[in-house]
Design a protein around this motif. Structure first.
Motif, PDB file in Angstrom:
ATOM      1  N   GLY A 107      31.703 105.520  55.469  1.00 15.53           N
ATOM      2  CA  GLY A 107      32.986 104.912  55.728  1.00 15.53           C
ATOM      3  C   GLY A 107      34.108 105.936  55.757  1.00 15.53           C
ATOM      4  O   GLY A 107      33.917 107.138  55.522  1.00 15.53           O
ATOM      5  N   VAL A 108      35.311 105.431  56.029  1.00 17.64           N
ATOM      6  CA  VAL A 108      36.487 106.290  56.049  1.00 17.64           C
ATOM      7  C   VAL A 108      36.818 106.735  54.626  1.00 17.64           C
ATOM      8  O   VAL A 108      36.620 105.989  53.655  1.00 17.64           O
ATOM      9  CB  VAL A 108      37.675 105.551  56.698  1.00 17.64           C
ATOM     10  CG1 VAL A 108      38.906 106.425  56.747  1.00 17.64           C
ATOM     11  CG2 VAL A 108      37.299 105.090  58.098  1.00 17.64           C
ATOM     12  N   ASP A 219      40.147 107.139  46.097  1.00 19.72           N
ATOM     13  CA  ASP A 219      40.720 105.813  45.812  1.00 19.72           C
ATOM     14  C   ASP A 219      40.900 104.987  47.072  1.00 19.72           C
ATOM     15  O   ASP A 219      40.919 103.748  47.023  1.00 19.72           O
ATOM     16  CB  ASP A 219      42.074 105.964  45.111  1.00 19.72           C
ATOM     17  CG  ASP A 219      41.917 106.473  43.684  1.00 19.72           C
ATOM     18  OD1 ASP A 219      40.891 106.157  43.061  1.00 19.72           O
ATOM     19  OD2 ASP A 219      42.809 107.202  43.205  1.00 19.72           O
ATOM     20  N   ALA A 220      41.043 105.662  48.222  1.00 23.59           N
ATOM     21  CA  ALA A 220      41.255 104.936  49.482  1.00 23.59           C
ATOM     22  C   ALA A 220      39.963 104.456  50.114  1.00 23.59           C
ATOM     23  O   ALA A 220      39.998 103.764  51.134  1.00 23.59           O
ATOM     24  CB  ALA A 220      42.004 105.835  50.470  1.00 23.59           C
ATOM     25  N   THR A 221      38.832 104.810  49.543  1.00 31.58           N
ATOM     26  CA  THR A 221      37.550 104.401  50.122  1.00 31.58           C
ATOM     27  C   THR A 221      37.358 102.902  49.955  1.00 31.58           C
ATOM     28  O   THR A 221      37.534 102.358  48.860  1.00 31.58           O
ATOM     29  CB  THR A 221      36.385 105.145  49.453  1.00 31.58           C
ATOM     30  OG1 THR A 221      36.611 106.552  49.560  1.00 31.58           O
ATOM     31  CG2 THR A 221      35.069 104.800  50.113  1.00 31.58           C
ATOM     32  N   ALA A 222      37.012 102.231  51.063  1.00 28.72           N
ATOM     33  CA  ALA A 222      36.782 100.784  51.011  1.00 28.72           C
ATOM     34  C   ALA A 222      35.492 100.497  50.262  1.00 28.72           C
ATOM     35  O   ALA A 222      34.483 101.189  50.449  1.00 28.72           O
ATOM     36  CB  ALA A 222      36.712 100.210  52.420  1.00 28.72           C
ATOM     37  N   PRO A 223      35.494  99.473  49.402  1.00 35.02           N
ATOM     38  CA  PRO A 223      34.260  99.143  48.680  1.00 35.02           C
ATOM     39  C   PRO A 223      33.188  98.622  49.617  1.00 35.02           C
ATOM     40  O   PRO A 223      33.479  98.050  50.669  1.00 35.02           O
ATOM     41  CB  PRO A 223      34.707  98.066  47.682  1.00 35.02           C
ATOM     42  CG  PRO A 223      35.923  97.456  48.309  1.00 35.02           C
ATOM     43  CD  PRO A 223      36.602  98.573  49.058  1.00 35.02           C
TER      44      PRO A 223
END
Length: 314
Positions: A107-108, A219-223
């Motif tokens: 992911g992003v 912290d910005a990583t999508a779960p």
């Protein structure tokens, strides 16, 4: 008491012929291989680390792997959405890989790296990688492949001796049928030997190097969306519906050029067929007039009435 002359005396010749056992001087074969082969342990590890700087942390992981004598075998760092689909093209499919294979989904604001390091430095590498950020998970596994290694290594030497014997027989024979038979046997044994040699090399690589899969996230990583529960089932059903709809639309788009050509031709053919059917002439009589209903022919004036046409007035 037993006299000194009756006590057993050491045999000097026997002592010279029977030196102390030394595992390093054992002969070849299964027994020798078992005595000298050290335990063969294949180890792998997985590490998840929360970091603040994704690119910088990935660079530090590369340095740690190279300093330990290893290398980075796979790396995928995503810091933003790429409208072109990434370096491997749409769908993440690498043309250098086998058909149907794809790179692991990342992911992003996430990075995934596979490091190949010497097995003896695995623990030290894991310790250094843990200092990059906050460890979210750490796991490892070990597999003892000593028995497989010893068995494979013990089968190689007899296989090579058998190949040498077949080659010796092949140089002595002059019969064509025997030559064909020996060549077939030689090819089969050589293939078996190559397979064993490759297997032994793979076992050596598994036990001398270890793979470390490192996942870096911020912290910005999508779960990760799990597929459990009612919501997961509905999401899976919706994705399946969208996939089926995409396949149908793709098929219609592929058939559209043919439909543009075939539909007008089909309508024109039906129109011509209907015109031909409507314009078919009615069957005509031998004199050229239309066919009338079949009935008794009219009698000419003055002609006698036939018996069949007589009335019952009398």
């Amino acid at each position: 008491m037993v006299g000194q002359d009756l006590a057993p005396q050491p045999d000097a010749s026997a002592g010279a012929k029977a030196p102390a056992a030394d595992t390093g001087t054992l002969g070849s074969g299964v027994a020798g291989s078992i005595a000298v082969v050290e335990p063969k342990i294949a180890r792998s590890a997985w590490l998840g680390i929360k970091v603040t700087d994704l690119t910088g942390s990935a660079a530090r992981a590369r340095v740690i792997a190279t300093d330990a004598g290893g290398q980075v075998t796979s790396e995928n760092v995503v810091t933003s959405v790429d409208p072109t689909g990434g370096p491997t093209g749409p769908g993440g499919v690498d043309p250098r890989l086998e058909s149907g294979s794809s790179l692991p989904a990342v992911g992003v604001d996430e990075a995934r790296m596979v490091l190949s390091v010497p097995a003896k430095t695995l623990d030290d590498v894991l310790t250094q990688l843990s200092k990059i950020g906050s460890v979210s998970y750490r796991s490892s596994q070990s597999q003892d492949v000593t028995d497989t290694y010893v068995d494979t290594k013990a089968r190689i030497e007899p296989m090579q001796d058998g190949i040498n014997r077949v080659r010796a027989l092949l140089t002595k024979t002059t019969d064509l049928q025997q030559v064909i038979t020996l060549e077939g046997e030689l090819s089969r044994r050589q293939a078996d030997l190559d397979s064993l040699t490759q297997r032994l090399a793979q076992l050596d690589a598994m036990t001398t190097t270890s793979d470390v899969t490192v996942t870096l996230w911020t912290d910005a990583t999508a779960p990760v969306q799990t597929g459990s529960g009612l919501g997961g089932g509905l999401r899976t059903a919706w994705e399946s519906f969208l996939g089926s709809l995409t396949v149908i639309l793709t098929g219609l788009a592929a058939l559209l050029p043919w439909l543009v050509v075939l539909v007008p031709l089909t309508l024109l053919g039906l129109r011509l067929w209907r015109r031909r059917t409507a314009g078919t002439p009615v069957a005509a009589s031998p004199t050229g007039g239309p066919v009338t209903a079949v009935g008794p022919a009219p009698q000419p004036a003055g002609a006698p009435v036939s018996a069949s046409a007589s009335t019952t007035d009398d």
